[in-house]
Design an enzyme around this catalytic site. Structure first.
Site, PDB file in Angstrom:
ATOM      1  N   ARG A 162       0.847  -1.179   0.000  1.00  0.00           N
ATOM      2  CA  ARG A 162       0.000   0.000   0.000  1.00  0.00           C
ATOM      3  C   ARG A 162       0.888   1.236   0.000  1.00  0.00           C
ATOM      4  NH1 ARG A 162      -3.916  -0.708   5.008  1.00  0.00           N
ATOM      5  NH2 ARG A 162      -3.447   1.508   5.120  1.00  0.00           N
ATOM      6  N   ARG A 174       0.012   8.229  10.816  1.00  0.00           N
ATOM      7  CA  ARG A 174      -1.155   7.410  11.164  1.00  0.00           C
ATOM      8  C   ARG A 174      -1.078   6.930  12.613  1.00  0.00           C
ATOM      9  NH1 ARG A 174      -1.555   2.837   7.288  1.00  0.00           N
ATOM     10  NH2 ARG A 174       0.605   3.265   6.810  1.00  0.00           N
TER      11      ARG A 174
HETATM   12  P1  ADP Z   1      -4.507   1.989   8.568  1.00  0.00           P
HETATM   13  O1  ADP Z   1      -5.278   1.471   9.746  1.00  0.00           O
HETATM   14  O2  ADP Z   1      -3.274   1.211   8.273  1.00  0.00           O
HETATM   15  O3  ADP Z   1      -4.255   3.460   8.613  1.00  0.00           O
HETATM   16  P2  ADP Z   1      -6.919   1.752   6.925  1.00  0.00           P
HETATM   17  O4  ADP Z   1      -7.030   0.822   5.769  1.00  0.00           O
HETATM   18  O5  ADP Z   1      -7.765   1.486   8.101  1.00  0.00           O
HETATM   19  O6  ADP Z   1      -5.376   1.748   7.276  1.00  0.00           O
HETATM   20  O7  ADP Z   1      -7.184   3.243   6.449  1.00  0.00           O
HETATM   21  C1  ADP Z   1      -6.478   3.826   5.390  1.00  0.00           C
HETATM   22  C2  ADP Z   1      -6.803   5.310   5.322  1.00  0.00           C
HETATM   23  O8  ADP Z   1      -8.212   5.481   5.057  1.00  0.00           O
HETATM   24  C3  ADP Z   1      -6.555   6.081   6.607  1.00  0.00           C
HETATM   25  O9  ADP Z   1      -5.218   6.517   6.719  1.00  0.00           O
HETATM   26  C4  ADP Z   1      -7.535   7.260   6.453  1.00  0.00           C
HETATM   27  O10 ADP Z   1      -7.020   8.217   5.552  1.00  0.00           O
HETATM   28  C5  ADP Z   1      -8.723   6.596   5.771  1.00  0.00           C
HETATM   29  N1  ADP Z   1      -9.716   6.129   6.767  1.00  0.00           N
HETATM   30  C6  ADP Z   1     -10.037   4.839   7.058  1.00  0.00           C
HETATM   31  N2  ADP Z   1     -10.973   4.768   8.023  1.00  0.00           N
HETATM   32  C7  ADP Z   1     -11.265   6.051   8.370  1.00  0.00           C
HETATM   33  C8  ADP Z   1     -12.129   6.662   9.311  1.00  0.00           C
HETATM   34  N3  ADP Z   1     -12.903   5.936  10.134  1.00  0.00           N
HETATM   35  N4  ADP Z   1     -12.156   8.016   9.368  1.00  0.00           N
HETATM   36  C9  ADP Z   1     -11.387   8.757   8.572  1.00  0.00           C
HETATM   37  N5  ADP Z   1     -10.529   8.262   7.669  1.00  0.00           N
HETATM   38  C10 ADP Z   1     -10.454   6.921   7.558  1.00  0.00           C
END
Ligand code: ADP
Ligand code: ZN
Length: 222
Positions: A162, A174
């Site tokens: 990713r 993050r």
């Molecule tokens: P990770 O937990 O490794 O950051 P995710 O796949 O959960 O990866 O999320 C990837 C990206 O998607 C996050 O960095 C954010 O930008 C966005 N995202 C995911 N879930 C949310 C949420 N609940 N609120 C806001 N942004 C989100």
């Protein structure tokens, strides 16, 4: 049963959510996956969300909350769901409570995975995902490598890293957001009496599949 998976990046939250979904039939609703699919398909939502995702920032609630609300309205979520990656802030948790209340539903269990930070960073850096958006299987080059290098065991598509996992800056961003904005949810759900904290670490020889097995046993024993 309505479940929330919590845990910082690299704790194995997606793995546990996937295993639970497979065994219970309740859908795994991963906001990150929904966003990535939209980015790939260049939808309006995807183009907007990508502005935030690329740098590791949260996508604004005006986009995220209605997207989750719509997903929870789908037929497959009516008997239960496993939220993976949502809520990530107290504000999102409060909105989720409102959405569920309208449906006469509530969250039954919040599984909070904890892992030493050095271990999670290592796992994020060695994480590879299937490029087929319909498959999305996750691998780890060290702990759970694919049978053939670079190829998904399940569907044969190419494995990729990713974008937000390949940059140290995005990873740190993050994790920082997790610590400041998401971690307070532990107390929020503890007060509601639905929190279940699980340590996941090679140090105690306990990984995502062990947690999933224990949770499934408890759910069945209800
Ligand atoms: P990770 O937990 O490794 O950051 P995710 O796949 O959960 O990866 O999320 C990837 C990206 O998607 C996050 O960095 C954010 O930008 C966005 N995202 C995911 N879930 C949310 C949420 N609940 N609120 C806001 N942004 C989100
Ligand atoms: Zn695949």
């Amino acid at each position: 049963m309505n479940i929330i998976m919590m845990g910082a990046q690299g704790t194995g939250k997606g793995t546990v959510a996937g295993l639970l979904s497979e065994k219970t039939g309740w859908p795994q609703i991963s906001t990150g996956d929904i966003f990535r699919k939209n980015v790939e398909e260049k939808t309006e939502l995807g183009i907007e969300a990508n502005k935030y995702m690329a740098s590791g920032n949260l996508v604004p609630d005006e986009i995220t909350v209605p997207m989750v609300a719509n997903r929870l309205n789908e037929e497959d979520a009516k008997d239960g769901f496993i939220l993976d990656g949502f809520p990530r802030t107290i504000a999102q948790a409060e909105k989720l409570d409102e959405i569920l209340k309208e449906k006469n539903k509530k969250i039954d269990m919040v599984i909070n995975l904890t892992t030493p930070r050095e271990e999670t960073i290592e796992r994020i850096l060695t994480r590879r995902v299937c490029s087929n958006q319909e498959c999305k299987a996750t691998y780890n080059l060290v702990m759970h490598p694919p049978k053939v290098e670079g190829i998904c065991d399940k569907c044969g598509a190419e494995l990729v890293q990713r974008k937000d996992d390949s940059s140290r800056e995005s990873i740190n961003k993050r994790l920082e957001i997790y610590d400041t904005q998401t971690a307070p949810l532990v107390e929020y759900y503890e007060k509601k009496g639905v929190l279940r904290t699980e340590e996941v670490s090679t140090k105690v020889n306990r990984l995502g599949n062990n947690v999933a097995d224990d949770v499934l046993r408890d759910i069945k024993g209800e």
